[in-house]
Structures are given as structure tokens and as C-alpha cells.
Design an enzyme around this catalytic site. Structure first.
Site, PDB file in Angstrom:
ATOM      1  N   GLY C 144       0.865  -1.277   0.069  1.00  0.00           N
ATOM      2  CA  GLY C 144      -0.026   0.075  -0.006  1.00  0.00           C
ATOM      3  C   GLY C 144       0.833   1.190  -0.103  1.00  0.00           C
ATOM      4  N   CYS C 145       0.313   2.309  -0.614  1.00  0.00           N
ATOM      5  CA  CYS C 145       1.140   3.576  -0.488  1.00  0.00           C
ATOM      6  C   CYS C 145       1.754   4.109   0.616  1.00  0.00           C
ATOM      7  CB  CYS C 145       0.418   4.574  -1.499  1.00  0.00           C
ATOM      8  SG  CYS C 145      -1.171   5.094  -0.642  1.00  0.00           S
ATOM      9  N   TYR C 146       0.607   4.163   1.809  1.00  0.00           N
ATOM     10  CA  TYR C 146       1.084   4.593   3.041  1.00  0.00           C
ATOM     11  C   TYR C 146       2.125   3.774   3.806  1.00  0.00           C
ATOM     12  CZ  TYR C 146      -2.432   8.467   3.190  1.00  0.00           C
ATOM     13  OH  TYR C 146      -3.121   9.557   3.102  1.00  0.00           O
ATOM     14  N   ALA C 147       1.820   2.527   3.545  1.00  0.00           N
ATOM     15  CA  ALA C 147       2.679   1.408   4.058  1.00  0.00           C
ATOM     16  C   ALA C 147       4.210   1.573   3.621  1.00  0.00           C
ATOM     17  CB  ALA C 147       1.988   0.062   3.850  1.00  0.00           C
ATOM     18  N   ALA C 149       5.704   4.197   2.209  1.00  0.00           N
ATOM     19  CA  ALA C 149       6.249   5.396   2.789  1.00  0.00           C
ATOM     20  C   ALA C 149       6.935   5.291   4.338  1.00  0.00           C
ATOM     21  CB  ALA C 149       5.370   6.609   2.623  1.00  0.00           C
TER      22      ALA C 149
END
EC number: 1.2.1.38
Lengths: 333, 333, 333, 333
Positions: C144-147, C149
Site C-alpha cells: 500500500g502507498c502509505y505502508a 512510505a
């Protein structure tokens, strides 16, 4: 005890701006606001910027508006005529939609379709005689946003015979709030940020309104969606008929207009300076290469282009100074 | 005949917003505005959004301000103390800069450097006893923008013993006007649009002001520059001491505050809803995973974060209702 | 003759970015792309930035994908498991959705709901052993994108014992493309421009993925929507266990990672610098007041946060250098 | 072993984009980059998006560039002629600046001032005979950004006699990177976000280049600064001479041009779709009211408008396919 006002169609962007202006207006009492699909919800749930305004949206029907002395209609094009017909005769009405702007039924049929509701007094006070006509009217059709930006730039030049009416080229860019609040993919932030996007090129529905208001007989009008929430910048070019100074013509036309400002020579209008205000900024020059007159105007599409214009008209209709409750100054940066 | 007010340092963003508010204020007469390098220019040349305001900028020196009953200082940090010392004793002064905010001379020396000018009454009316102290003061140090956003979210929780003061983590993002109007490459539109950029990470000069105003004893504060002109969103987390409902604590603290709004459950503050207003929007919850209290606040950094806050303080100092000339409602979209 | 690849769910933002990368990939042949509601339309009609790519979208069903050696799934969360189950066993699959990321069925049930499809190899090559696991896998669940980062900033510090895993606070802001391409009012350009807006505060579905990938045991995670199309900036703070230099830990962890860049001391990551790239920029310090470690990471949510990450995984799965067809450099300004 | 290339003036936006393209170019070896005031600094410190590129900026002087087979000049207007004169005769040179574009010394004197350096081969491959001329040249003056957007829209129509050359009206809006990277107040993010701002109205220095490249004899050109980092949208209107279909004329002109795309009927160019690419998107129609032909073109001002165009020219000069190292596809959203 103020003048009782109501807003029909209060959930869109123009409706929200109208509520903001009316909530701060010293002579108007906001007694009702309605919204088709949001009836029953508090205003602040639909317009978080109005947190603190204690008002619940009603259903958009005549009974919900009957208490008001003056009613604003901020409905989608084609929806205000039916509601207007059902309102009490003694209520003053300002329509922000297009339904009652066009005098030419054919133009209505061609660009909007459906039955033509007939024209009301056109609500642009800065046109010659505009203030008096509006002050005497009970029903006023407030201007379209592109029309007000273009008309304030062009109408005096055509009226003065300073430019030819038959070869006018306008490119006007608008912030996204001009495209409304309906959820559409091409209006998503991801699509519009970083993007300039022309639309309805070659046949925009604002053309007949602009021609009617300006006296232009040949008009190329290209609208562009710009990556900002508010503002219209209109670049208007026309062929001069002689050596008249376009700045002098505009200065004379707006000498007594509190909201229309011809900027000092060398300063050009830009939209951010008008955001949140009811002002229109203007500048003009003659192009050194082509010889065309170029006039640029900037307005806030939700201010002078919609809600502010409507309040200005309402002020005139009830006999108040036209500036009451409106700001000459923009909120910037 | 109103109260005569003047603005020193009127060419920046906070100065421009202050002029806008003062020009529309019903009880204040704006008699002078000064700007170091723009002296002699009309206000509208420096702030095009104030086109229509007929005022020429003076030089920033005591004589230019001497006519005013109340003087606003909107100068860069470190420049207001010297000017303030030269102003008449009977003039009321509201300083928007940092010079007189800190009571701790060591903190001043560490984060700002230079001589410490001494603390004035801290200008945040919503703190306990704040209104009375400000109303009694002749010199008020108005709050910093990050400090007001963080303090309104956090101070009541620490005061009530609902959260521990020694483990507070704040990440706050600001619009670019908070970084000022000096021409710098990293603030160019080309650089900031599409960009989130942290700065002064690990040692920001607003930390001592926030600690002083909130009572926090351990504070991690990370500021981020966000691609928008205005607004601060502060995300404040702290460790609860027990089961107190943070919403109840905040609701009690701001029951009588006209500009601080605890939103209905489920609605979270966002900056656009406060743009152009003097409001602060708040919401709080307890994180299901970590158990930390999370409070989010939104303000307009130029409004409640600077110019609006200064006018609110000035209203109190001269005995007017604190809301005079200020808007609860934002300009949005 | 290259490796034949296909994309299911190609009409969204991650799908579009994936098509862009695959169309320019020197070893992959893009043989099919599908989209539920846009089947039958040319790709360029759905993604105008891909004008020139001669491909028509098919329906999202196994037959349309059967020709491919490697299939990317870019479907909404909850929709890829069913399709994946119907694909040929000998096809390699990279899932950009969440369906196969979580090993904990309870966490899946709590945050997503519905049946848990079971975990695949987690597709973050920069984790210890990640490259080898991915190279050996036939089914990979991309991050996932937040994960991504948060994990790249935090995982090495927890793994090294340099910070406590039980008190991590993350505030991460994302560009609007992270919220998808479905038409929703709160994602309209008029609403998001000029706005910072937190969402799912206190209970975000990315929390279990971040905890699984980082080893954090206590995590406060607050996501914020930012007014830009792309980019994630994650501010991660944690309590140090001793005096380990967080920069040294990160430098060691990513010494051989071509896409993860620890910036020189004093330079902080900002999102625009990673736009269009597959890079992650990192910086770390220790907060002087609180003593917390602060790590900031920036990625392109559609690049290293989604499509670029997926291509990097695919490269490893087929035995190519992980950088093939991907850019270390961002497109900026 | 590739062709050795160097960039003089690498610290601006066009220079940065050029470095990005050259760093990823399969046949060019980037051996040097120079920048007047940033000499001695690593490229990534000046262009963080190029983190990972291991190159230090040199001083802008002939010796620093002497190793290269082909040199790109990305200097401010008026500065490349002197440097070019000092470069080895056998070096190929592509100038991104204006110094060598104009054949008319009077036009140079009028719009730029100073001595006229003389014209080089004009670097727009899509003009009739352009590819061959460029392939045969050792010195090429690459196009201006507004000129390329306008010329690709207009030149074929004038060449075909489909429109009159003496009454052309162009309004073109550009992203802020077109205004350069020098620190100026009116280019600050706080000023440009939310703003459309016309400039140099009535007398823009790009007029003579556009007239030379298109054959227009009467041209009204109004440029507007738009709130986005990249992109140019040009709206070009002209008077048709007969009934020629402007789409057919454009389709024929660009049948073999890999970077110029006439969109399907009904689809209009928008800038975001070209961002990061070397493509130009076109559409045309005849205005129903005025009868004028309207052509809209979109390019990335740093791509096809500057750095991409320069690389395309360089490819032709060294005998490579013109598309080498360039992308037809944009990075969007």
C-alpha cells in the site's frame, strides 16, 4: 427588523456563497434556505465554511420560501422557471440561473432546449440605465459569470462605437467552482490540478447572453477550465474603428461604479485580487502588432459572477445602497 | 468618529490581510500604513486585492504612526521591539511578531537570538482569563500562527489533566503565506505546487511559544509547507491520563468562544472551511490502536493565525465586542 | 520477444500509471488491459496522457488476461481475490490491491470485512530478504502507498532496536490520486484545492499493514488529503532506545537499494522531487526538545507507492534487474 | 560508447528537465553540466528530483564543455550567443534560448535589444523540411515554448491557405516554470496559486518568432500565467478562407510526426495529458457563431516546449531516430 430573504438551491457553490453574504448582510434576515437532496440537513454539514450558522435546509418548494420578502433562486439551469411561477406575486425574486436571461426564444431553444420562460429585467447594474431598471423591477435575472466578465470589458466599447461588434474574440478561463458541485470524474482534484482544459469549444451556451448584453454581432468565445477554485479571467479582443483610447471609454463608463475598477496603466487584472469580492478589475491596450484592442477583465465567478451580483441586484430592488453587505476588497493571497 | 488605527509593516501578507480587515471594520478608522521598502506607493499597487482603498504607504517610523490610538506591528521577527520602544506611551499596541511573546529570555536567545525585549500580555483570548488580561492591557503580543492552531487544540486537555504534558507530538502543515512574501527560490510557485515540504525539523522556533501557551513539557513539533496559499492544519497527539472524553473537555473550554468550533462528531476540520475567517475548527478522538488522543485543528494562518487574531485582541483592548469586524464564516471553495 | 504482461483494472489512476510504465518497459510486452465499466474503449479515451498507445480495454475477466505470462491486478480492495483465484496457476500475478497483504485474518476482518483471501509474498523488496522472497514467488502482494512510505522510514529502526516499537506516531499526507478516481463531491477540485483534510482519523485500514511490515506494536496513524495530484509525505516519530544515530541505521539498511535515497544531512525529502519516479527519499534527526526520532519519507503514491513498486516486483519475479523500465529521477517542477 | 553531451545553464527549470532526459537517454553520455552561480554544487542539491545522479556542476565557460560532441545551451535570453561563439567549431550546439531564432535583426532589436547574433537553423522538426534541415545542421536554435504550441496549431493551416494569415488571435496560458526560476515576488506560490495573470499584453517578445515560424502577418498574442507548474494551452483562432476542414489539414501535416497528435473528434487537448512528455495534442473546429477556425494545442512547456524539443533536435543532428530517449506519454494525474 430587516428584509426577509430566502435562498432556493442553497447546496451548490453559488448557493453557499450567497448564504455567506446574506448571513453577514446588515439589512437582510436570512429566514430560509432550501436544497433538493439535502433537505433536513444543517447548513454547516453541507457548507463547512458556514459552521456557526444555525439554519437547517428545507425542501425546495414554494411553501418553504413563502415567508420571504425577497427570494434568491440558485438552481441548475432550466429549474428556476417552474419554481418562480409558483411564488407569490408580491415576492421579489432574483434568479441566478439562466432561465430568464435571454430575450430571444430561439437562442434559448438552441443552447438550452425546452420551453422559453421569457426574459426578466437583466441584472447587470453597470449597463447604461441598469440601476434604474433593476430598482424598478420585481423579477431580476442575474448575470452569468462569463457574461459579466465579458460584458463589463466589452459593452462600453461597442456602445461608444470604439470597436467593431462583428469580430470579437474572447478566451475566458474559469476556476472549477464555475463547473458546479456535481460529482464528475473530469472535475476531480486529481484531474484539474495542473491542468488547463477547454470545453464546449465552438458553441458555448453563454454566447447568446454575451451578445445580448454587449451588442456584439460576431463572437468567438472559448472557455477554459483552470486549476483554481474561483475566478474568471476574460481576454477580449476586437477591431478598433478609429483612434479612440479604450481606457478612456472604460473610465467614463465606470466613473460611478463602485465595483468596477479600471486599473492604473501597466497594471493588469488577475483573478486572485478579486477572490471573495464583488469587484471587477479591468485593463485595456492596443496590440502593437495586430492593432486589435485587448481588454482583460477579472472577477470572482462566485462573487461578481454570481452571488455577489445577485445581492447587488437585491440591494437595488429594495432601495439600499448597492454596496450594502458586499466587499470591494478581495481575500488574497 | 471611530478609533484611529495604523499598521506598521503593511506590505507583507499579514499586513495586507490586516488592512483588508481594518478597511471593513465598522469602528476603526485606518489612518496610516507603513512599509519599509514600499513607502510612497499606493496600497493597491502592493496589494492589488485592495484596489479601491485610497491610502499611500508611509515610511516605517514613529512619526508616521503617531496619530493613531492603536497601532498594529506586522514586522519581521526581531524588528518590532525597537519600533515599539519609540511609540508614545499612551498608544495601544498589538504586535503580530514574535518579539514580545516569550517570557523566557533563554528560549528567546536560543531560537531567535539577540536581546530579549521582554514579554507583553499574550494575545490569545480563548485561554483561561485571556479576555480580561487583554482587555486590561495596553501592549499585547498576538499569537504565532502555529501556536494558535496547536494551543487551541491542546491547552484545555493539559489544563484539565486529561493528557500528559510530557509526550506531545504535533505535525502541522501550513499554506505558503505563512512563509512570508520575501522572494525565495524554494517558495516559487513552480517549487511549491504539487509539493509537501517539511522544514526546520527537530528545532522549530515556535516550540517555546507553544510550550508556554499550552503547558506542554515535552513537544515534538514538525512543520510542513503545503501547496496552498492559506491555512494551517495541526494534528496533535498526546497520551491520555485516564478516560476523560477529549470532546467534552474541549466543548466546555470553548462554550462561550465565538470563533472556536468543536465540530459535530464524525466531521473533521479542514483548512478551506476556515479560509478568510477568524474561526478555528476542532475535532478530537482516541486512536483505537495506540490509545493516544488525537486532536485536529484548522485555522487560516492569516486570519485567526495572524491578522484576525490581532483585530480580535484590539477589539477587546478598546472595549468592543471581540467579534466586531471579523467573520466567523470562511470563503470557500 | 518480451515477457507478455496484462493489467486488470486499468481505468483508475494506478492502472493508468502502470500502463505508462509498461508501455515504456524494454522487456515487457503489454498484451491486454481490462476495465470493468470502460471495456471496449481505447486506452487513450480513458487516459488521455497515453494518447498514442494503440490498445482497447477489454472486460475484466480471466479469458481477457489468459495470454499473459504476468498479470497485474489494479482493482479496488476486495475485488482481486476472486479474479486471482480464477487465473491460470502458471501465470505470475502482482496484486496492487490489499486483498493478499495481511497475514492476520482478524485484522482483515476488522478493517476491510468479508472473507480473508490469505496472504501472498509481501512485495517490498527493500525489506530484509525481500528481493529473494519476491524473486522466488509466483504471487506477490504489492505494498500500500502509505505502508511503503512509512515502512521504509521505520522498519530498519525497529529492526535495529534503535527505537521502541510501541509508541510510534505517524502523520502522512497524500495527494488526491491516492483517493481514487471515483466521482465524489469531497474529491472535486473545487473542494480539494486550497485544502488539507484529515480522514479516517483514529482507525485507518492501513494500520495493520504498517504494523506487519514494520514490526511496530503501537501505532498512531493519521492520514491527511493534500491539495496536489501525487505524492506522500510521511512524518514518523518514535522514541529512541539509546544513542544510535538514525541516519546511520537507515544508511546501512539501504546501501544497496537503488530506489531508496537517504538525503545529505540538512536536506529534507519533499514530494515533488519523487513525482513520476520509483524513488523514496529519506531523512532523519533527533528532536531537540522531545528527544523523539523523526524520520520523514517522500514517495510518489502512484510510483513507489503503487505502479512503480508493482513493476519493480515484477522485474524481480522474472529475473530482470529491479530497475528495468523504472526511473530513479522525478519529473519536477 | 555513446555520444558525449553537455549542458550549459543547468540550474534552471529547462536545464533540470534536460538533465533528466539526458540521464535516461540510451545513446547520450552526459559528461558535464554547468551553472553560473551554482558551480561546485552537486546536481541533486540544485535539482532534488535528480537525487542519484552523480554529477557536480561546473562553471559556465567553454573549457568545461569542450569534451562534449554536442552541447545544449539553456541560458537566459541574450547570454548564449557569446558562449556559442567561443565553442569549438566541430561541436554540435543546440540552443534553447532565443538568441539565434530570429532571422530579422530588427525584430530582435525591438523585442530583445542588443546585438543580433544571427539566425541558426530553426529547430522545429515538424515544419515542412524541418527534419532534413536539422539533420544537416551543426547549430540549431530550438523553439520557444509559446512558439511551438502556436506554430504546431497554426502553420499548416496558413501553409495550406485554409486561413487568412493577417487576422490571427492567440491567447496562450503557461504554467509557472515558463517564467523561470529566478526569485521574484510575483512568482511566489502564495501569489500564483489561485491566480490567472496576463502579462506583456500587447507586445510579447514571442510574437516575431511565431510570425516567422507560422507565416502569420497579423497576430494578436496574449500570454497568461496559470496556477500550475507545467504546461501550455494555446487557443488559436483565425478566419477561414473557404470550406477546408481544419482537421483534415492538420491530420495531413502530422501524419508522420510521432509527437504531434490530432485528437479524435470531440476530445480537446488539455495540458496535464502532455506533462512530462514530448507530445503536442491538437484539436480544431469551426466556431458556429463567428465562423472563425479555432485550434487548441497543448504541450509541456519544459518538454516539447523546451528540453524535449532540444533532445529531439539533437537526435536528428546525430542521426538517431527522433524519438530516442523521449516519451510520447505524459505523467498524469
Amino acid at each position: 427588523m430587516g428584509i426577509r430573504v430566502a435562498v432556493a438551491g442553497a447546496s451548490g457553490y453559488a448557493g453557499g456563497e450567497l448564504l455567506r453574504l446574506l448571513a453577514g448582510h446588515p439589512e437582510f434576515d436570512l429566514v430560509a434556505a432550501t436544497a433538493h437532496s439535502r433537505a433536513g440537513q444543517p447548513v454547516a454539514g453541507v457548507h463547512p465554511q458556514l459552521t456557526g450558522l444555525d439554519l437547517v435546509l428545507g425542501a425546495t418548494e414554494p411553501a418553504a420560501l413563502a415567508d420571504a420578502d425577497l427570494i434568491f433562486l440558485a438552481l441548475p439551469h432550466g429549474q428556476s422557471a417552474a419554481l418562480a411561477a409558483a411564488l407569490p406575486d408580491d415576492a421579489m425574486v432574483v434568479d441566478l440561473g439562466a432561465d430568464h436571461r435571454l430575450r430571444d426564444a430561439n437562442a434559448w431553444a438552441r443552447y438550452y432546449g425546452g420551453a422559453h420562460a421569457g426574459a426578466w429585467t437583466y441584472g447587470l447594474p453597470e449597463l447604461p440605465g441598469g440601476r434604474d431598471e433593476i430598482a424598478a423591477a420585481r423579477r431580476v435575472a442575474s448575470t452569468g459569470c462569463y457574461a459579466v466578465a465579458t460584458t463589463l470589458a466589452l459593452a462600453p466599447l461597442i456602445a461608444a462605437g470604439a470597436v467593431r461588434p462583428d469580430d470579437v474574440v474572447v478566451v475566458a478561463a474559469s476556476g472549477t467552482s464555475g463547473a458546479g458541485r456535481a460529482a464528475k470524474v473530469h472535475l476531480l482534484g486529481s484531474e484539474v490540478m495542473g491542468d488547463l482544459s477547454p470545453y464546449k469549444v465552438g458553441a458555448h451556451q453563454h454566447v447568446p447572453e454575451i451578445k445580448q448584453a454587449t451588442g456584439a454581432t460576431g463572437l468567438s468565445f472559448t472557455p477554459v477550465l483552470a486549476p483554481m477554485p474561483r475566478g474568471i479571467l476574460a481576454t477580449v479582443t476586437a477591431v478598433p474603428t478609429g483612434d479612440a483610447d479604450p481606457r478612456a471609454v472604460l473610465a467614463a463608463a465606470y466613473a460611478d461604479a463602485p465595483f468596477v475598477h479600471l486599473l492604473p496603466k501597466g497594471a493588469w487584472p488577475h483573478t486572485a485580487a478579486t477572490a471573495g469580492s464583488n469587484s471587477c478589475h479591468l485593463q485595456a491596450t492596443v496590440d502593437v502588432d495586430s492593432g486589435r484592442v485587448i481588454v482583460v477583465s477579472a472577477v470572482d465567478n462566485l462573487g461578481k459572477g454570481a452571488a455577489g451580483q445577485a445581492v447587488q441586484n437585491a440591494n437595488l430592488m429594495v432601495g439600499l445602497p448597492e454596496t450594502t453587505g458586499l466587499s470591494v476588497y478581495g481575500v488574497s493571497p
